[in-house]
Design a protein around this motif. Structure first.
Motif, PDB file in Angstrom:
ATOM      1  N   PRO A 168      43.113  40.606  44.118  1.00 45.07           N
ATOM      2  CA  PRO A 168      44.247  40.790  45.025  1.00 45.07           C
ATOM      3  C   PRO A 168      43.875  41.323  46.397  1.00 45.07           C
ATOM      4  O   PRO A 168      44.688  41.287  47.293  1.00 45.07           O
ATOM      5  CB  PRO A 168      45.124  41.792  44.277  1.00 45.07           C
ATOM      6  CG  PRO A 168      44.203  42.507  43.366  1.00 45.07           C
ATOM      7  CD  PRO A 168      43.177  41.509  42.970  1.00 45.07           C
TER       8      PRO A 168
ATOM      9  N   ALA B  99      42.382  38.367  38.611  1.00 41.88           N
ATOM     10  CA  ALA B  99      42.761  38.079  39.995  1.00 41.88           C
ATOM     11  C   ALA B  99      41.933  38.934  40.928  1.00 41.88           C
ATOM     12  O   ALA B  99      41.298  39.894  40.521  1.00 41.88           O
ATOM     13  CB  ALA B  99      44.250  38.348  40.207  1.00 41.88           C
TER      14      ALA B  99
ATOM     15  N   GLY C 180      39.175  36.514  47.613  1.00 43.69           N
ATOM     16  CA  GLY C 180      40.318  35.631  47.806  1.00 43.69           C
ATOM     17  C   GLY C 180      40.242  34.335  47.049  1.00 43.69           C
ATOM     18  O   GLY C 180      41.075  33.445  47.252  1.00 43.69           O
TER      19      GLY C 180
ATOM     20  N   ARG D 207      43.344  33.767  44.692  1.00 43.84           N
ATOM     21  CA  ARG D 207      44.509  33.434  45.498  1.00 43.84           C
ATOM     22  C   ARG D 207      44.422  31.992  45.987  1.00 43.84           C
ATOM     23  O   ARG D 207      45.411  31.246  45.998  1.00 43.84           O
ATOM     24  CB  ARG D 207      44.610  34.393  46.684  1.00 43.84           C
ATOM     25  CG  ARG D 207      45.783  34.090  47.625  1.00 43.84           C
ATOM     26  CD  ARG D 207      45.876  35.079  48.769  1.00 43.84           C
ATOM     27  NE  ARG D 207      46.520  36.321  48.311  1.00 43.84           N
ATOM     28  CZ  ARG D 207      45.866  37.414  47.947  1.00 43.84           C
ATOM     29  NH1 ARG D 207      44.534  37.409  47.967  1.00 43.84           N
ATOM     30  NH2 ARG D 207      46.515  38.486  47.554  1.00 43.84           N
TER      31      ARG D 207
ATOM     32  N   LEU E  48      49.542  39.621  42.577  1.00 44.42           N
ATOM     33  CA  LEU E  48      49.178  38.333  43.169  1.00 44.42           C
ATOM     34  C   LEU E  48      50.257  37.297  42.900  1.00 44.42           C
ATOM     35  O   LEU E  48      50.677  36.567  43.818  1.00 44.42           O
ATOM     36  CB  LEU E  48      47.837  37.866  42.612  1.00 44.42           C
ATOM     37  CG  LEU E  48      47.421  36.438  42.978  1.00 44.42           C
ATOM     38  CD1 LEU E  48      47.202  36.312  44.482  1.00 44.42           C
ATOM     39  CD2 LEU E  48      46.179  36.019  42.211  1.00 44.42           C
TER      40      LEU E  48
ATOM     41  N   GLU F  56      53.408  37.571  44.882  1.00 44.63           N
ATOM     42  CA  GLU F  56      53.285  37.009  46.236  1.00 44.63           C
ATOM     43  C   GLU F  56      53.661  35.530  46.256  1.00 44.63           C
ATOM     44  O   GLU F  56      54.135  35.015  47.274  1.00 44.63           O
ATOM     45  CB  GLU F  56      51.858  37.164  46.750  1.00 44.63           C
ATOM     46  CG  GLU F  56      51.455  38.595  47.053  1.00 44.63           C
ATOM     47  CD  GLU F  56      50.043  38.663  47.615  1.00 44.63           C
ATOM     48  OE1 GLU F  56      49.577  37.623  48.148  1.00 44.63           O
ATOM     49  OE2 GLU F  56      49.410  39.731  47.528  1.00 44.63           O
TER      50      GLU F  56
ATOM     51  N   SER G 287      47.032  29.121  44.797  1.00 40.97           N
ATOM     52  CA  SER G 287      47.858  28.535  45.851  1.00 40.97           C
ATOM     53  C   SER G 287      47.740  27.021  45.848  1.00 40.97           C
ATOM     54  O   SER G 287      48.747  26.301  45.927  1.00 40.97           O
ATOM     55  CB  SER G 287      47.432  29.097  47.207  1.00 40.97           C
ATOM     56  OG  SER G 287      48.190  28.500  48.244  1.00 40.97           O
TER      57      SER G 287
END
Length: 347
Positions: free
Chosen positions: A5, A3, A119, A122, A152, A155, A126
């Motif tokens: 983060p 990840a 990012g 993420r 991550l 979140e 997402s």
């Protein structure tokens, strides 16, 4: 799963919300996703044969009729910078997810090292989670994560459950040895067998007269071991006690009476004249009457005499290593404690 983060500012294109451009993967992306998994997720990279096999497996599953969904971020030159792959499967309902329907497992999240901390992870996670929830109607989400990537996923609403224990069971190929490591460490049965140490297996039957004096047979073919107990080599696939019964009948004409009672295990190291180790299992043959001893019928091709002597009387007639074995077996019978000898046959 890796990840990123803490995203950093970069010059790459972004959408109106400032996120990296993410697209849904197609079957054409199967090889790139497989290579990302190989390089950044698995503990050992896949061979090219495995890359091709996994690619062929994944490509049809990335279609609308398949059970795999993935989202990726591309680099400016069109290669894959990051990806997130999820698998969908039906589940029964439960109080935490009363609609049941489908579960989604986040199977792969990977970012090339030079594109981390931007990012990308993420963004693809997402997009994957939104798609699974909104389009596929997934109501239960699962994943396994590293400590570094855990923030991550928190979140996104994931939480750990200390009551759960992760256990894995790999189905081994036919012929694999139970307990061997699966998949990447599996080798064909014959190759595995060829790598094992060789040992010749023997059985012996320790018998005495009614005064506990050992009975032994005189060999006509083995001057190095002139006197020995009833017994011999096991046949391929033969059980030890069955071999005892056979050898006793062939060498003396008697039938060994059970149940089997193991007195000693005797091991010998390989030598130049004997390239394999030897492993002997010595069983208790009980006490014979004088009449039974007189009734012994020897096989003249193997033995020419059956003799009974006190233990001390055997020492002068046998090599020292053979007498050590005989003495250990006598003590095991007398004490009831099985003997272990690992120096038999040593020079």
């Amino acid at each position: 799963m890796n990840a990123d983060p803490a995203p950093t500012t970069a010059a790459e294109p972004r959408d109106a919300a400032g996120r990296p451009p993410v697209r849904a993967a197609t079957p054409a992306d199967a090889e790139a996703i497989t290579r990302m998994r190989s390089e950044y997720v698995l503990s050992s990279p896949l061979t090219e044969d495995w890359v091709r096999q996994c690619t062929d497996e994944l490509a049809p599953r990335l279609t609308l009729k398949g059970d795999a969904r993935a989202f990726v971020v591309d680099t400016p030159d069109g290669t894959m910078a990051a990806c997130a792959l999820g698998l969908i499967h039906p589940v029964l309902p439960a109080p935490p997810y009363p609609r049941g329907r489908a579960a989604g497992r986040v199977q792969i999240v990977a970012t090339q090292p030079e594109f981390r901390r931007r990012g990308y992870a993420r963004a693809v996670v997402s997009a994957l989670l939104d798609h699974l929830a909104d389009v596929e109607d997934v109501t239960l989400f699962e994943l396994h994560t590293s400590t570094e990537a855990a923030p991550l996923y928190r979140e996104f609403g994931f939480s750990g459950n200390p009551a759960l224990m992760r256990m894995t069971r790999h189905r081994q190929p036919a012929g694999a040895v139970p307990g061997a490591q699966p998949d990447s460490t599996w080798v064909p049965p014959q190759q595995y067998a060829d790598a094992l140490p060789r040992a010749a297996a023997y059985v012996c039957l320790y018998v005495t007269d009614e005064d506990d004096q050992p009975l032994q047979l005189h060999s006509v073919y083995s001057p190095g071991h002139p006197w020995h107990m009833i017994g011999g080599a096991m046949d391929l696939g033969e059980r030890p006690w069955d071999a005892v019964v056979r050898e006793c009948r062939e060498e003396t004409g008697m039938t060994a009476a059970g149940p089997p009672r193991l007195l000693a295990t005797v091991y010998g190291q390989p030598r130049a004249q004997r390239p394999y180790s030897t492993l002997q299992l010595i069983f208790d043959g009980g006490r014979l009457t004088a009449e039974q001893i007189r009734g012994i019928t020897l096989n003249p091709r193997e033995h020419d005499e059956a003799r009974v002597l006190p233990l001390a009387g055997w020492e002068a007639l046998m090599p020292a290593r053979d007498f050590v074995r005989l003495r250990a077996v006598e003590e095991a019978r007398r004490t009831g404690v099985a003997a272990y000898v690992d120096t038999w046959g040593n020079a």
